[in-house]
Design a protein around this motif. Structure first.
Motif, PDB file in Angstrom:
ATOM      1  N   LEU A  59       0.834  -1.190   0.000  1.00  0.00           N
ATOM      2  CA  LEU A  59       0.000   0.000   0.000  1.00  0.00           C
ATOM      3  C   LEU A  59       0.873   1.245   0.000  1.00  0.00           C
ATOM      4  O   LEU A  59       1.907   1.303   0.654  1.00  0.00           O
ATOM      5  CB  LEU A  59      -0.909   0.003   1.226  1.00  0.00           C
ATOM      6  CG  LEU A  59      -1.936  -1.124   1.312  1.00  0.00           C
ATOM      7  CD1 LEU A  59      -2.737  -0.999   2.599  1.00  0.00           C
ATOM      8  CD2 LEU A  59      -2.860  -1.105   0.109  1.00  0.00           C
ATOM      9  N   VAL A  60       0.446   2.253  -0.742  1.00  0.00           N
ATOM     10  CA  VAL A  60       1.159   3.522  -0.807  1.00  0.00           C
ATOM     11  C   VAL A  60       0.354   4.570  -0.057  1.00  0.00           C
ATOM     12  O   VAL A  60      -0.856   4.710  -0.257  1.00  0.00           O
ATOM     13  CB  VAL A  60       1.379   3.961  -2.270  1.00  0.00           C
ATOM     14  CG1 VAL A  60       2.019   5.344  -2.322  1.00  0.00           C
ATOM     15  CG2 VAL A  60       2.244   2.945  -2.998  1.00  0.00           C
ATOM     16  N   SER A  61       1.011   5.310   0.821  1.00  0.00           N
ATOM     17  CA  SER A  61       0.365   6.395   1.553  1.00  0.00           C
ATOM     18  C   SER A  61       1.249   7.634   1.443  1.00  0.00           C
ATOM     19  O   SER A  61       2.342   7.590   0.869  1.00  0.00           O
ATOM     20  CB  SER A  61       0.132   6.011   3.021  1.00  0.00           C
ATOM     21  OG  SER A  61       1.368   5.690   3.643  1.00  0.00           O
ATOM     22  N   GLY A  62       0.772   8.752   2.003  1.00  0.00           N
ATOM     23  CA  GLY A  62       1.537   9.982   1.892  1.00  0.00           C
ATOM     24  C   GLY A  62       1.399  10.850   3.119  1.00  0.00           C
ATOM     25  O   GLY A  62       0.460  10.702   3.910  1.00  0.00           O
ATOM     26  N   HIS A  63       2.337  11.765   3.294  1.00  0.00           N
ATOM     27  CA  HIS A  63       2.315  12.685   4.415  1.00  0.00           C
ATOM     28  C   HIS A  63       2.938  14.008   3.982  1.00  0.00           C
ATOM     29  O   HIS A  63       3.679  14.079   2.992  1.00  0.00           O
ATOM     30  CB  HIS A  63       3.088  12.123   5.607  1.00  0.00           C
ATOM     31  CG  HIS A  63       4.567  11.999   5.350  1.00  0.00           C
ATOM     32  ND1 HIS A  63       5.112  10.960   4.625  1.00  0.00           N
ATOM     33  CD2 HIS A  63       5.612  12.800   5.709  1.00  0.00           C
ATOM     34  CE1 HIS A  63       6.421  11.105   4.556  1.00  0.00           C
ATOM     35  NE2 HIS A  63       6.757  12.219   5.204  1.00  0.00           N
ATOM     36  N   VAL A  64       2.641  15.075   4.718  1.00  0.00           N
ATOM     37  CA  VAL A  64       3.218  16.386   4.448  1.00  0.00           C
ATOM     38  C   VAL A  64       4.649  16.421   4.968  1.00  0.00           C
ATOM     39  O   VAL A  64       4.892  16.211   6.160  1.00  0.00           O
ATOM     40  CB  VAL A  64       2.392  17.509   5.110  1.00  0.00           C
ATOM     41  CG1 VAL A  64       3.080  18.856   4.915  1.00  0.00           C
ATOM     42  CG2 VAL A  64       0.985  17.557   4.546  1.00  0.00           C
ATOM     43  N   LYS A  65       5.610  16.685   4.079  1.00  0.00           N
ATOM     44  CA  LYS A  65       6.984  16.881   4.523  1.00  0.00           C
ATOM     45  C   LYS A  65       7.208  18.315   4.953  1.00  0.00           C
ATOM     46  O   LYS A  65       7.876  18.582   5.956  1.00  0.00           O
ATOM     47  CB  LYS A  65       7.964  16.494   3.408  1.00  0.00           C
ATOM     48  CG  LYS A  65       7.988  14.997   3.099  1.00  0.00           C
ATOM     49  CD  LYS A  65       9.020  14.671   2.048  1.00  0.00           C
ATOM     50  CE  LYS A  65      10.435  14.815   2.557  1.00  0.00           C
ATOM     51  NZ  LYS A  65      10.781  13.752   3.528  1.00  0.00           N
ATOM     52  N   THR A  66       6.654  19.240   4.192  1.00  0.00           N
ATOM     53  CA  THR A  66       6.745  20.651   4.566  1.00  0.00           C
ATOM     54  C   THR A  66       5.701  21.448   3.804  1.00  0.00           C
ATOM     55  O   THR A  66       5.307  21.078   2.698  1.00  0.00           O
ATOM     56  CB  THR A  66       8.151  21.224   4.286  1.00  0.00           C
ATOM     57  OG1 THR A  66       8.250  22.541   4.819  1.00  0.00           O
ATOM     58  CG2 THR A  66       8.425  21.288   2.792  1.00  0.00           C
ATOM     59  N   GLN A  67       5.225  22.508   4.415  1.00  0.00           N
ATOM     60  CA  GLN A  67       4.314  23.442   3.757  1.00  0.00           C
ATOM     61  C   GLN A  67       4.830  24.847   4.017  1.00  0.00           C
ATOM     62  O   GLN A  67       5.237  25.171   5.135  1.00  0.00           O
ATOM     63  CB  GLN A  67       2.883  23.305   4.275  1.00  0.00           C
ATOM     64  CG  GLN A  67       1.889  24.207   3.541  1.00  0.00           C
ATOM     65  CD  GLN A  67       0.475  24.070   4.063  1.00  0.00           C
ATOM     66  OE1 GLN A  67       0.267  23.818   5.245  1.00  0.00           O
ATOM     67  NE2 GLN A  67      -0.501  24.252   3.189  1.00  0.00           N
ATOM     68  N   LEU A  68       4.819  25.687   2.987  1.00  0.00           N
ATOM     69  CA  LEU A  68       5.345  27.037   3.146  1.00  0.00           C
ATOM     70  C   LEU A  68       4.486  28.035   2.393  1.00  0.00           C
ATOM     71  O   LEU A  68       3.862  27.700   1.382  1.00  0.00           O
ATOM     72  CB  LEU A  68       6.786  27.118   2.640  1.00  0.00           C
ATOM     73  CG  LEU A  68       7.013  26.840   1.148  1.00  0.00           C
ATOM     74  CD1 LEU A  68       8.148  27.689   0.613  1.00  0.00           C
ATOM     75  CD2 LEU A  68       7.347  25.358   0.937  1.00  0.00           C
ATOM     76  N   ILE A  69       4.423  29.238   2.923  1.00  0.00           N
ATOM     77  CA  ILE A  69       3.770  30.330   2.209  1.00  0.00           C
ATOM     78  C   ILE A  69       4.745  30.793   1.132  1.00  0.00           C
ATOM     79  O   ILE A  69       5.786  31.379   1.426  1.00  0.00           O
ATOM     80  CB  ILE A  69       3.403  31.476   3.158  1.00  0.00           C
ATOM     81  CG1 ILE A  69       2.396  30.993   4.202  1.00  0.00           C
ATOM     82  CG2 ILE A  69       2.852  32.667   2.387  1.00  0.00           C
ATOM     83  CD1 ILE A  69       2.066  32.021   5.262  1.00  0.00           C
ATOM     84  N   ALA A  70       4.407  30.515  -0.116  1.00  0.00           N
ATOM     85  CA  ALA A  70       5.352  30.722  -1.209  1.00  0.00           C
ATOM     86  C   ALA A  70       5.219  32.090  -1.856  1.00  0.00           C
ATOM     87  O   ALA A  70       6.205  32.648  -2.347  1.00  0.00           O
ATOM     88  CB  ALA A  70       5.168  29.626  -2.266  1.00  0.00           C
ATOM     89  N   HIS A  71       3.995  32.639  -1.889  1.00  0.00           N
ATOM     90  CA  HIS A  71       3.753  33.901  -2.584  1.00  0.00           C
ATOM     91  C   HIS A  71       2.810  34.761  -1.753  1.00  0.00           C
ATOM     92  O   HIS A  71       2.201  34.303  -0.776  1.00  0.00           O
ATOM     93  CB  HIS A  71       3.149  33.641  -3.972  1.00  0.00           C
ATOM     94  CG  HIS A  71       4.133  33.087  -4.953  1.00  0.00           C
ATOM     95  ND1 HIS A  71       4.743  33.849  -5.915  1.00  0.00           N
ATOM     96  CD2 HIS A  71       4.597  31.827  -5.120  1.00  0.00           C
ATOM     97  CE1 HIS A  71       5.552  33.085  -6.638  1.00  0.00           C
ATOM     98  NE2 HIS A  71       5.482  31.854  -6.163  1.00  0.00           N
ATOM     99  N   ASP A  72       2.656  36.011  -2.193  1.00  0.00           N
ATOM    100  CA  ASP A  72       1.737  36.932  -1.524  1.00  0.00           C
ATOM    101  C   ASP A  72       0.295  36.703  -1.958  1.00  0.00           C
ATOM    102  O   ASP A  72      -0.637  37.140  -1.282  1.00  0.00           O
ATOM    103  CB  ASP A  72       2.137  38.380  -1.826  1.00  0.00           C
ATOM    104  CG  ASP A  72       3.544  38.696  -1.349  1.00  0.00           C
ATOM    105  OD1 ASP A  72       3.943  38.132  -0.311  1.00  0.00           O
ATOM    106  OD2 ASP A  72       4.237  39.482  -2.010  1.00  0.00           O
ATOM    107  N   LYS A  73       0.125  36.059  -3.119  1.00  0.00           N
ATOM    108  CA  LYS A  73      -1.206  35.756  -3.639  1.00  0.00           C
ATOM    109  C   LYS A  73      -1.230  34.301  -4.082  1.00  0.00           C
ATOM    110  O   LYS A  73      -0.348  33.518  -3.721  1.00  0.00           O
ATOM    111  CB  LYS A  73      -1.551  36.690  -4.804  1.00  0.00           C
ATOM    112  CG  LYS A  73      -1.636  38.165  -4.411  1.00  0.00           C
ATOM    113  CD  LYS A  73      -2.002  39.034  -5.616  1.00  0.00           C
ATOM    114  CE  LYS A  73      -2.108  40.496  -5.222  1.00  0.00           C
ATOM    115  NZ  LYS A  73      -2.452  41.361  -6.393  1.00  0.00           N
TER     116      LYS A  73
END
Length: 306
Positions: free
Chosen positions: A161-175
Motif C-alpha cells: 500500500l502507498v500512503s503519503g504525508h506532508v513533509k513541509t508546507q510554506l507560504i510561497a507567494h503573496d497571492k
C-alpha cells in the motif's frame, strides 16, 4: 508520405469530452500510453487511460474512472525503468494518487493537508520529482506550496500500500500560487520554483526553507501562470503571464533580467514545453488570431531554436 516510401503516421484519438489535462507515461513496458482529464462543468468528471494498439495503429481507451471536478493537472510517476508501482497522480480539490492495474484503476491515497476542516483550497498544479519519485510538490490558491512524501506501507495480499504525508508546507507567494516545478540543479531533489498571481518567479531549496530567491517579477505585476525548466540545462526556465502573448526565458544566474522574450504569438500563450533532448529548443502554444477558443482548438504552435 516520407522518403523511401515509408509512411509517417499521425495517430488520432477523440475523447468524449473537452480534454483539460494530458500526460505521457514514461514506463518502458507501457509504450504510447496517455492519461487524459476531462473538463465538464459539473462535479463529476472523468480520467481516461489511452494506449496505442500497434497492430491496428489506433489509440484505444484502456480504462476510465471518475474524478471529482476537472483535473488541473495529471502526471504519471516519472519511472523510466519500471521499478516503482504504476501510479498516476491528479490534482483538483485534493492531490490523489491512483494505482493503475491491467483491468482497473483504484484510488491509492488522497492527500489533504487541512485535517481540521472540510474546506480545502483548490490545487492549481503539482510536480513529481524525477530524482526521488516518492516526492511531490503542490501549489494552491491559498498562497502555499506543499511538499508531500509518499511511502510504501504494509503488504495487503501481494501489493504494498502507498500512503503519503506532508513533509513541509510554506507560504510561497503573496497571492495565489499557480504552478510549481522541481529543478534538476543541485542533484535534482531539493530545488524547486513557483509562480503566482503576484507576478513573481520564486526559487526554493528544501534544505534552506527560511528564505527564497526572487528570480523574476513581471514589470506590470501580471499574474504568472506557468513555468517550465530546461530539461538539459537547469540554469534556464521559461514562464508566461496571464493573457500574455510572449514567453519569458530566464537565467537563474542573472535574476530579474530575461535573457529572451519570445513574442511571435498573435494571441495569449497557454502552454510551454522544453525539448527533452536539447537545451536550446522550446515549444510554445497559444490561441490563434482573435483567440476564439481558449483551449486551443484554434491555435498556433512555435518551435523556437537559436
Amino acid at each position: 508520405m516520407s522518403l523511401h516510401g515509408k509512411r509517417k503516421e499521425i495517430y488520432k484519438y477523440e475523447a468524449p469530452w473537452t480534454v483539460y489535462a494530458m500526460n505521457w507515461s514514461v514506463r518502458p513496458d507501457k509504450r504510447f500510453r496517455l492519461a487524459l482529464g476531462s473538463f465538464v462543468e459539473e462535479y463529476n468528471n472523468k480520467v481516461q487511460l489511452v494506449g496505442l494498439d500497434e497492430e491496428s495503429s489506433e489509440f484505444i481507451c484502456r480504462n476510465t474512472f471518475d474524478h471529482p471536478y476537472p483535473t488541473t493537472k495529471l502526471m504519471w510517476i516519472p519511472d523510466t525503468k519500471g521499478v516503482y508501482p504504476d501510479l498516476l497522480a491528479t490534482s483538483g480539490d485534493y492531490l490523489r494518487v491512483w494505482r493503475v492495474g491491467e483491468t482497473e484503476t483504484r484510488l491509492e491515497c488522497l492527500l489533504n493537508n487541512n485535517k481540521n476542516s472540510d474546506f480545502c483550497a483548490p490545487l492549481t498544479s503539482f510536480d513529481w520529482n524525477e530524482v526521488d519519485p516518492y516526492l511531490l510538490g503542490t501549489s494552491s490558491i491559498d498562497t502555499t506550496c506543499t511538499i508531500w512524501g509518499l511511502e510504501t506501507g504494509q503488504v495487503l495480499g501481494r501489493v504494498n500500500l502507498v500512503s503519503g504525508h506532508v513533509k513541509t508546507q510554506l507560504i510561497a507567494h503573496d497571492k495565489e500560487v499557480y504552478d510549481i516545478a522541481f529543478s534538476r540543479a543541485g542533484g535534482g531533489r531539493d530545488m524547486f520554483a513557483s509562480v503566482g498571481a503576484d507576478g513573481s518567479v520564486r526559487m526554493f531549496d528544501l534544505r534552506h526553507l527560511e528564505h527564497s530567491t526572487i528570480i523574476y517579477e513581471d514589470p506590470q505585476h501580471h499574474p504568472l501562470l506557468r513555468l517550465c525548466w530546461n530539461k538539459q540545462d537547469p540554469n534556464y526556465l521559461a514562464t508566461m503571464a496571464m493573457d500574455g502573448m510572449e514567453v519569458v526565458i530566464l537565467d537563474v544566474r542573472v535574476p530579474c533580467t530575461p535573457v529572451a522574450r519570445l513574442n511571435n504569438h498573435r494571441a495569449c500563450v497557454n502552454g510551454i514545453a522544453w525539448a527533452p533532448h536539447s537545451s536550446c529548443h522550446i515549444c510554445t502554444a497559444g490561441n490563434y488570431g482573435d483567440g476564439k477558443d481558449y483551449w486551443g482548438r484554434w491555435g498556433e504552435v512555435f518551435l523556437w531554436s537559436p
